[in-house]
Design a protein around this motif. Structure first.
Motif, PDB file in Angstrom:
ATOM      1  N   ASP A 162     113.950 -13.101  38.639  1.00 41.22           N
ATOM      2  CA  ASP A 162     114.147 -14.379  39.316  1.00 41.22           C
ATOM      3  C   ASP A 162     115.597 -14.381  39.784  1.00 41.22           C
ATOM      4  O   ASP A 162     116.513 -14.640  39.004  1.00 41.22           O
ATOM      5  CB  ASP A 162     113.863 -15.537  38.349  1.00 41.22           C
ATOM      6  N   ASN A 163     115.790 -14.059  41.050  1.00 45.19           N
ATOM      7  CA  ASN A 163     117.162 -13.948  41.562  1.00 45.19           C
ATOM      8  C   ASN A 163     117.884 -15.295  41.563  1.00 45.19           C
ATOM      9  O   ASN A 163     119.105 -15.341  41.477  1.00 45.19           O
ATOM     10  CB  ASN A 163     117.153 -13.349  42.966  1.00 45.19           C
ATOM     11  N   ALA A 164     117.139 -16.388  41.648  1.00 42.55           N
ATOM     12  CA  ALA A 164     117.772 -17.708  41.616  1.00 42.55           C
ATOM     13  C   ALA A 164     118.363 -18.002  40.246  1.00 42.55           C
ATOM     14  O   ALA A 164     119.329 -18.759  40.124  1.00 42.55           O
ATOM     15  CB  ALA A 164     116.760 -18.783  41.992  1.00 42.55           C
ATOM     16  N   LYS A 165     117.782 -17.396  39.218  1.00 39.28           N
ATOM     17  CA  LYS A 165     118.259 -17.604  37.854  1.00 39.28           C
ATOM     18  C   LYS A 165     119.071 -16.420  37.334  1.00 39.28           C
ATOM     19  O   LYS A 165     119.474 -16.410  36.171  1.00 39.28           O
ATOM     20  CB  LYS A 165     117.080 -17.860  36.917  1.00 39.28           C
ATOM     21  N   ASN A 166     119.274 -15.413  38.175  1.00 44.05           N
ATOM     22  CA  ASN A 166     120.003 -14.214  37.745  1.00 44.05           C
ATOM     23  C   ASN A 166     119.412 -13.621  36.472  1.00 44.05           C
ATOM     24  O   ASN A 166     120.147 -13.242  35.543  1.00 44.05           O
ATOM     25  CB  ASN A 166     121.488 -14.517  37.523  1.00 44.05           C
ATOM     26  N   THR A 167     118.102 -13.558  36.419  1.00 46.07           N
ATOM     27  CA  THR A 167     117.421 -13.121  35.203  1.00 46.07           C
ATOM     28  C   THR A 167     116.315 -12.126  35.533  1.00 46.07           C
ATOM     29  O   THR A 167     115.598 -12.292  36.517  1.00 46.07           O
ATOM     30  CB  THR A 167     116.827 -14.320  34.449  1.00 46.07           C
ATOM     31  N   VAL A 168     116.193 -11.119  34.676  1.00 40.69           N
ATOM     32  CA  VAL A 168     115.088 -10.176  34.769  1.00 40.69           C
ATOM     33  C   VAL A 168     114.309 -10.250  33.457  1.00 40.69           C
ATOM     34  O   VAL A 168     114.895 -10.488  32.388  1.00 40.69           O
ATOM     35  CB  VAL A 168     115.586  -8.744  35.062  1.00 40.69           C
ATOM     36  N   TYR A 169     113.003 -10.085  33.550  1.00 41.19           N
ATOM     37  CA  TYR A 169     112.125 -10.236  32.401  1.00 41.19           C
ATOM     38  C   TYR A 169     111.332  -8.958  32.156  1.00 41.19           C
ATOM     39  O   TYR A 169     111.083  -8.174  33.063  1.00 41.19           O
ATOM     40  CB  TYR A 169     111.143 -11.384  32.637  1.00 41.19           C
ATOM     41  N   LEU A 170     110.916  -8.803  30.911  1.00 47.73           N
ATOM     42  CA  LEU A 170     109.976  -7.745  30.567  1.00 47.73           C
ATOM     43  C   LEU A 170     108.904  -8.362  29.689  1.00 47.73           C
ATOM     44  O   LEU A 170     109.164  -8.701  28.530  1.00 47.73           O
ATOM     45  CB  LEU A 170     110.653  -6.590  29.844  1.00 47.73           C
ATOM     46  N   ARG A 171     107.727  -8.509  30.250  1.00 43.76           N
ATOM     47  CA  ARG A 171     106.602  -9.016  29.491  1.00 43.76           C
ATOM     48  C   ARG A 171     105.902  -7.838  28.840  1.00 43.76           C
ATOM     49  O   ARG A 171     105.515  -6.883  29.522  1.00 43.76           O
ATOM     50  CB  ARG A 171     105.628  -9.746  30.415  1.00 43.76           C
TER      51      ARG A 171
END
Length: 124
Positions: A73-82
């Motif tokens: 989520d580039n708006a939140k400066n976050t990358v996730y790993l599900r």
């Protein structure tokens, strides 16, 4: 300069799910390829998943394909790993990494910045 902070690790049972998050500081996040790696005790750090700077490409290690999903989520400066259907062999410290100089990477050498890691332990 990019700082990365992982969260979401923990102790779970085989078959459970977890979602790791990696919060990035700095204005270059949206232009960085992002990746997840892991390192088990006594083993080298290995590639898990990567996502390109524009969300167009994703890539997974064979061992996690179909069970893990990377997103950003580039708006939140976050990358996730599900991570679904976790196995004891998924036990490791999971690291988030950012590649500033290239849009995508699957080896440790291709990444410029690293987080401190978050422990994931899967019991059988």
């Amino acid at each position: 300069q990019v700082q990365l902070v992982e969260s979401g690790g923990g102790l779970v049972q085989a078959g459970d799910s977890l979602r790791l998050s990696c919060a990035a500081s700095g204005r270059t996040f949206s232009s960085a390829g992002m990746g997840w790696f892991r390192q088990a005790p006594g083993k080298e750090r290995e590639f898990v998943a990567a996502i390109s700077r524009n969300n167009g490409w994703t890539r997974y290690a064979n061992s996690v394909t179909g069970r893990f999903a990377i997103s950003r989520d580039n708006a939140k400066n976050t990358v996730y790993l599900r991570m679904n259907s976790l196995k004891p062999e998924d036990t490791a410290v999971y690291y988030c990494a950012a590649a500033i100089s290239r849009p995508f990477g699957v080896t440790t050498d291709e990444y410029d910045y690293w987080g401190q890691g978050t422990q994931v332990t899967v019991s059988s």
